[in-house]
Structure formats: C-alpha cells, structure tokens
Write a protein that holds these residues in place. Structure first.
Motif, mmCIF file in Angstrom:
data_model
loop_
_atom_site.group_PDB
_atom_site.id
_atom_site.type_symbol
_atom_site.label_atom_id
_atom_site.label_comp_id
_atom_site.label_asym_id
_atom_site.label_seq_id
_atom_site.Cartn_x
_atom_site.Cartn_y
_atom_site.Cartn_z
ATOM 1 N N VAL A 448 24.239 83.349 24.021
ATOM 2 C CA VAL A 448 23.574 82.314 23.274
ATOM 3 C C VAL A 448 24.025 80.886 23.437
ATOM 4 N N LYS A 449 25.410 80.855 23.124
ATOM 5 C CA LYS A 449 25.816 79.334 23.391
ATOM 6 C C LYS A 449 25.717 78.843 24.713
ATOM 7 N N THR A 450 25.699 79.433 25.854
ATOM 8 C CA THR A 450 25.265 79.075 27.164
ATOM 9 C C THR A 450 24.042 78.567 27.276
ATOM 10 N N ALA A 451 22.903 79.572 26.645
ATOM 11 C CA ALA A 451 21.681 79.204 26.996
ATOM 12 C C ALA A 451 21.258 77.979 26.271
ATOM 13 N N ILE A 452 21.650 77.665 24.913
ATOM 14 C CA ILE A 452 21.813 76.428 24.264
ATOM 15 C C ILE A 452 22.243 75.305 25.164
ATOM 16 N N ASP A 453 23.413 75.381 25.708
ATOM 17 C CA ASP A 453 24.024 74.455 26.397
ATOM 18 C C ASP A 453 23.161 74.131 27.840
ATOM 19 N N THR A 454 22.693 75.021 28.337
ATOM 20 C CA THR A 454 21.955 74.883 29.663
ATOM 21 C C THR A 454 20.686 74.125 29.579
ATOM 22 N N TRP A 455 20.276 74.110 28.360
ATOM 23 C CA TRP A 455 18.983 73.414 28.237
ATOM 24 C C TRP A 455 19.165 71.888 28.765
ATOM 25 N N ASP A 456 20.434 71.511 28.604
ATOM 26 C CA ASP A 456 20.595 70.115 28.788
ATOM 27 C C ASP A 456 20.596 69.898 30.458
ATOM 28 N N PRO A 457 19.924 69.064 30.916
ATOM 29 C CA PRO A 457 19.902 68.999 32.658
ATOM 30 C C PRO A 457 21.388 68.470 33.018
ATOM 31 N N ALA A 458 22.032 68.068 32.121
ATOM 32 C CA ALA A 458 23.478 67.611 32.674
ATOM 33 C C ALA A 458 24.420 68.646 32.878
ATOM 34 N N TYR A 459 23.969 69.890 32.432
ATOM 35 C CA TYR A 459 24.677 71.122 32.763
ATOM 36 C C TYR A 459 24.656 71.339 34.132
ATOM 37 N N GLY A 460 25.736 71.950 34.722
ATOM 38 C CA GLY A 460 25.687 72.322 36.282
ATOM 39 C C GLY A 460 25.857 71.144 37.050
#
Length: 523
Positions: A448-460
């Motif tokens: 859940v936490k990673t799914a929320i964070d990865t919405w941000d284009p800056a992730y990865g």
C-alpha cells in the motif's frame, strides 16, 4: 449412506487425474536449495540493487537487507505449512483459491506469473550486458564491451539467450538441475572471492574510498524517513524473491510434503548470509560516495559489479563478470519454473486455457506454458528496450509491488485456511497463525505504501506515463490488467469461478461432466 458406484467412479477418476504428468522424485533437498538459490540469483540481484538501495537508505543498506529478510522468513512458514497439507505446483494460486475463493486466487496467480515474466526481462538484460563486458575484457576491446549498449545488438542477443533458456527448461527438471549445480557453484565461489578481496582492500588500505565498519549500519531506525525505508524495503524484498521456486517444484520433489518447505527455509538463510557479507564488504571497500566506484554513484547504480570488478579484484575482475552472467543466465532458466508450473496448475483447474496444461510426454515438463513464458519475456523485453532503457530499471522497483501482493495473499491464506486449528497447540499458533500473519501484514503495508509513493513520477528513474510515475503504471497498472483478463476468462469458462474445479477440500480435478452426473444422481 453408502456411496453409489458412480460416485466411487468419480473419486477414482479424480485420483487418476491428480497426477499432472510432471516427473516425480527428480529433485532432493540439495537440488531444491540449488534451484532456489539459482532463481534468487544473488550475483545478479546484488549488481542490480546495491546502487539503488544505497541511493535510498545510504549506509543502512545492510540493515534494509536484514529488514527484508524478516517478512520473507515469516512468509516461508506459510508456504511450508500449506505445502504440508496440499503439495501442488500451483502453490500461491492453488492455496489462495482454497482459502479465499477463485477470484482472489486467480489474481494471486496472475501476480506471480506477471512478476516472473517481468523479472525474466531484467535477468536477460543483465546477462547480455555482462556477456559483452566479459568478451570485451577477454579481447581487450572497449568496442566489444560496449555492444550491450547497442539496442539492436542487445535485443538480438537477448532473443538468443531467451531461446536457449527456454529450450533447457523445456527439457524438464533433470536438465535444469544438472546445469544449476555448475552455475550456482560458480557464482557462490566468485562472490566468496569478491568478499574476501573487498574486506582485505577495505581494511588493508587498498582502496582510497574505504570506510570503517560500524554497527550502526545494521540499525534500520537510522534511516532518514519512512518513505526511504519503504523504498529500500521494496528493493530488499525483490532481491530475496525466488526462494518459493523450491515449493513450485514440489510435485517433482522427493517427500513432496516436507522437502520443499525445508528447502525454502535453507535457501532464505543461505541468501541472507551471502547478501550481508557482500553488502558490508562492498560498503567498506567503496563507501557510498557519488563518484567513481562509490556505491552511491548514479552512473553505475544499475550495474555496481561492473564498476567494482577492477578496483576490488584487479586482473580477476573478469571472474566477476562471468559470475554475474552465470547468475543471470541460471536464474533466467530456473525462473521459468514457477511461471510455467503456475500456469499449468491454473489450466489444470480450468482457470486458464487448456493449452497451458500440456505436459511433454518424454521430458514431463509443462511444454506449452514454458514456451509461452519464453515468448512473453522476449516480447516484453523488446518493447521495453525500444521504449526506454529507464523503463527496465523501473521494472525492478515495480517488482516489489507484485511480490508483496502475492506473497501477502499467500501468507493470509495460510492463517485463514488453518483458522480452526490455531489454538490447538502453541506450534500451530506460531507457525500457522502468528508468523504468517505478521509476514502478510508487513508485506501488505509495503504494498500500500509503495503504491502510494510510486504515483509520484519522481519515484524510480523519474519517467512518466500520462503524468503518472512509470513504477506505478508497471506495478499497479499491470496488476489491474489482470482483473480485466480474469472477468474475460470468467465469461468464457465459468466452471472455475463457480467453485466447481477447485475448493478447500479439492485434492484433484473433477470435470464438469462428472459433477453434473453426480448432481443428477443425488436428485
């Protein structure tokens, strides 16, 4: 009331059909552990994740590896207990159906197959890169070493590697196992040499980047933020992933109800030892700086061993190239096992097209499912390579989502399946309830936490698709695609979704015709 002759026939026919056609008793405890280590691919996993992990958590890289080990160990107990009562090559798919029903079970199987196809793409990419780096070192040619960066050459070589791995897996467990003893042994020996030389260079002053060891490196609470911790944990989960291959081949293993679970625990402990030694020795030798061979250098984060091979091992650096290539190649081959056998089980229980249940009469391997995995991998890699090389890096981040998804579902299915037995003994409470439950909760929070964070284009890598981060699209988006495919298959073949082919008490497949006949007789 005495059972009627026709009902006895149904039971007898079901018993015959229980054998999916795989080769029995072809793998022992050592072979299972070797297959598990091969699928995890420690040399490949480390070169692909040491850099990104340092980028997320800095000096706490060893701590985040320890943190990733804990839920893996807890979930392994769920696999062991479920395998004890239902050794089925469908593993997560089969067990989740038995616990939660066909829809959740189907999605669990989809998550496993999807993660496998995507990681196969990464594996073959790393294998090809190190293949040309190794040739460049052998012939002393930088141009040969750089061929892996040429998109056309890379893709063509990739297709050859995938075809070779598919062919070996197609020939069954015996050919797979024999090759893995050589490839796994090679990478373990070379990694041991790397650790020894890295410790010697770090302690003896052989590296200008060397830093002294600190016990604080093992403290996960020193990580600067919860977001960084979860990002690092997602990568850590990825590098442990693959140990469940020991369960996937359970129908081909001696003592299929006991050996796979024990092999899974041994595999996880072996991998933890390798990771901790490599992480600490590499950090002591190179530090976490952003220049040169520093582990925090963004220019080398997707291939750390390529940067460390020369500084750590000197003229023996070519051995590290060979080990990573062997690691990726061996894992490329063994990673076909869980995908093909999950698809075989899904087809066997009518949750997927009948073609996937085809087993080669001579090699006793899931022939069509193996070929399909190879073709799907080749297509996915080719598309991603020509879209953007950064997308392939983002798939590593997205894999944490998929792995957490189906591992957590499997852990929760253990607790639910055995819910009536949990208070019968302390052993039941711990190994069938508490440990799997905690592991499932940890991975669910991570998902859940990673799914929320990865919405941000800056992730990865910072790539976007329609303004949404690449990692979210690859991870969550592809999982959601499974819902569409599931309901499409339900319209075409509803028997599985009506609970007619696999239930909690189903030990084998009973066809729709037999079920109809039994129902008519009852009336």
């Amino acid at each position: 009331m005495t059972e009627s002759p026709s009902k006895n026939k149904i039971a007898a026919d079901a018993e015959v059909k229980e054998d999916k056609g795989l080769r029995h008793d072809s793998v022992g405890i050592l072979g299972s552990v070797v297959l598990g280590v091969s699928c995890v691919a420690p040399a490949y996993a480390l070169t692909a994740t040491l850099g990104p992990t340092v980028g997320e958590v800095g000096l706490q890289m060893p701590a985040i590896f320890l943190a990733g080990f804990i839920p893996m160990l807890l979930v392994a107990y769920a696999y062991r207990e479920l395998n004890n009562v239902a050794p089925d090559c469908g593993t997560s798919f089969t067990w989740t159906v038995k616990a939660f029903g066909p829809h959740i079970g189907w999605m669990c199987g989809w998550g496993l197959v999807l993660a496998t196809v995507i990681v196969l793409s990464n594996l073959v990419g790393v294998a090809v890169t190190f293949f040309y780096l190794m040739l460049g070192n052998i012939f002393g040619s930088q141009s040969i070493g750089a061929l892996g960066d040429n998109s056309l050459v890379n893709v063509l070589t990739t297709l050859v590697f995938v075809a070779a791995a598919t062919a070996i897996s197609y020939r069954g467990m015996t050919a797979t196992k024999e090759l893995q003893y050589v490839l796994v042994g090679l990478q373990v020996v070379v990694l041991a040499l790397f650790v020894t030389m890295a410790f010697a260079g770090g302690i003896g002053g052989g590296s200008s980047l060397a830093i002294g060891f600190s016990w604080s490196w093992l403290n996960p609470f020193a990580i600067q933020s919860f977001t960084a911790f979860m990002a690092g944990l997602s990568l850590s989960i990825f590098i442990f992933w693959g140990w469940d291959t020991t369960l996937t081949v359970n129908e081909e293993t001696t003592a299929s109800d006991k050996t796979p679970g024990r092999a899974a625990l041994l595999t996880i402990l072996t991998i933890l030892g390798i990771y901790m030694l490599v992480a600490i020795s590499a950090q002591m030798f190179a530090g976490i700086g952003t220049e040169g061979a520093g582990l925090g250098n963004p220019a080398t984060e997707d291939n750390v061993f390529a940067a460390l091979s020369g500084p750590v091992m000197g003229g023996l650096g070519i051995a590290l190239f060979l080990a990573v290539m062997a690691s990726a190649a061996s894992s490329l081959q063994t990673t076909f096992l869980p995908a093909a056998r999950t698809m075989l089980a899904m087809s066997y229980y009518k949750a997927a097209p009948e073609h996937f249940s085809r087993v080669h009469p001579r090699f006793q391997s899931p022939s069509f499912a193996t070929m399909f995995s190879g073709v799907a991998t080749a297509i996915f890699y080719t598309l991603m390579m020509f879209i953007s090389e950064n997308v392939l890096v983002d798939t590593i981040y997205s894999l944490g989502l998929m792995i957490a998804f189906y591992y957590s579902l499997t852990a929760f299915s253990c607790v639910w399946y055995f819910r009536g037995e949990l208070l019968a003994s302390l052993k039941n409470f711990l190994f069938k309830g508490l440990f799997p439950g905690l592991g499932g909760i940890m991975l669910a929070i991570l998902f859940v936490k990673t799914a929320i964070d990865t919405w941000d284009p800056a992730y990865g890598t910072g790539g976007t698709i329609f303004g949404i981060g690449n990692v979210f699209v690859l991870g969550v988006g592809l999982l959601l695609l499974g819902i569409v495919l599931m309901f499409a298959w339900r319209l075409r073949a509803p028997a599985f979704f009506r609970g007619e082919t696999l239930t909690r008490d189903t030990a084998s497949l009973v066809t729709e015709e037999e079920l109809v006949g039994e129902s008519e007789e009852d009336r």
